[in-house]
Design an enzyme around this catalytic site. Structure first.
Site, PDB file in Angstrom:
ATOM      1  N   LYS A 243       0.861  -1.188   0.000  1.00 49.41           N
ATOM      2  CA  LYS A 243       0.000   0.000   0.000  1.00 49.41           C
ATOM      3  C   LYS A 243       0.888   1.226   0.000  1.00 49.41           C
ATOM      4  O   LYS A 243       2.071   1.184   0.348  1.00 49.41           O
ATOM      5  CB  LYS A 243      -0.932   0.028   1.221  1.00 49.41           C
TER       6      LYS A 243
ATOM      7  N   ASP B 247      -2.287  -1.010  10.837  1.00 48.25           N
ATOM      8  CA  ASP B 247      -2.539  -1.078   9.403  1.00 48.25           C
ATOM      9  C   ASP B 247      -3.150  -2.402   8.954  1.00 48.25           C
ATOM     10  O   ASP B 247      -3.578  -2.525   7.800  1.00 48.25           O
ATOM     11  CB  ASP B 247      -1.242  -0.856   8.617  1.00 48.25           C
TER      12      ASP B 247
END
Length: 297
Positions: free
Chosen positions: A17, A143
């Site tokens: 990401k 995350d």
């Protein structure tokens, strides 16, 4: 895949990401930071394979990471957490095809943990919902839930307050200056800005946002500063997460490839497409559609 990795295994994607921006609004009483960020999923990352064992005491890495004992590996921690939560009686021997740099700010470890939760929930047939998996993931790292849910999204709170936010298709050149930045070191620094005003998601524009960690990291790691300065000549450059990776967006893949070809050889890099749905979600949906088809036959 790496040449040393078996192509006969069933590989599950563990995508990278980017934090297209990262604002730090303040700090909670428990020490965690209040953040706002846009998590952009990429179509590039690590991959994991799982050989299921009938012996529940066997949860280990087939391909250990150098210097990371299994007990400290987020992959093994995620598998053990799922087994404990569900009181499951099976184990797994786990292989990792590692492409993403550790300490790069592109989510390698968190993504590995999320893929482990999602894949083993399916392969062990433990039956947890996405919400339950995301909640489990949060205990492994802030995350992890974003990777469990697998959507490009705005995130608030400590990263768990997620709002899907599809973005226009573009490509990213992601470069690694080959330094390891400690997230804990960044977030405990007295020099870190902690008073950025909140923005409304509807008002988001890349050029009106920034990364609150970037200047601190650039000051401490000259190679990060050098990479930022090099890349900005070709496109807007920004550090992702707490670093050390730096990215630049391009509307065209060939442009990104051209700039990648000019990078000094001392910096590793890759070009990836930004996607609104994670490759992990696509893999899981393919499995579920096959199962649904077989159930109706």
């Amino acid at each position: 895949m790496n040449s040393s990795v078996s192509e006969h295994k069933d590989w599950w994607p563990s995508p990278a990401k980017l934090n297209l921006f990262l604002h730090i609004l303040g700090r909670y009483d428990n020490g965690y930071h209040q953040l706002q960020s846009l998590f952009q999923m990429l179509d590039y990352g690590d991959a994991l394979a799982f050989d299921i064992s009938t012996d529940h005491t066997i949860i280990r890495m087939e391909t250990p990471l150098d210097g990371v004992p299994d007990d400290d590996n987020l992959i093994v921690k995620a598998a053990r957490l799922l087994a404990t939560k569900t009181k499951w009686n099976k184990g797994a021997v786990i292989s990792l095809d590692k492409r993403l740099p550790m300490g790069g700010g592109i989510g390698g470890g968190s993504s590995n943990a999320a893929t482990t939760l999602v894949a083993l929930n399916h392969l062990w047939n433990t039956g947890l919902s996405e919400d339950e998996l995301a909640e489990l993931g949060l205990s492994l790292g802030a995350d992890v839930p974003i990777f469990v849910r697998g959507l490009t999204a705005f995130a608030g709170g400590v990263g768990e307050d997620i709002t899907p936010a599809p973005q226009k298709e573009q490509y990213f050149l992601v470069a690694n200056p080959n330094v390891h930045v400690s997230t804990a070191e960044v977030f405990t620094s007295p020099d870190l800005p902690r008073n950025t005003p909140a923005i409304r998601w509807e008002d988001y524009k890349f050029e009106k946002t920034w990364n609150d960690c970037q200047q601190l990291v650039a000051n401490r790691y000259p190679e990060v500063a050098k990479l930022l300065q090099w890349l900005v000549h070709y496109a807007p450059s920004r550090m992702t997460g707490t670093g050390a990776c730096v990215f630049a967006p391009f509307s065209d893949e060939s442009l990104a490839n051209d700039v990648q070809g000019k990078l000094p050889s001392s910096w590793q890099s890759f070009v990836a497409k930004g996607v609104n749905r994670s490759p992990l979600l696509e893999k899981l949906e393919k499995y579920n559609s096959v199962n649904a088809t077989s159930d109706t036959n």
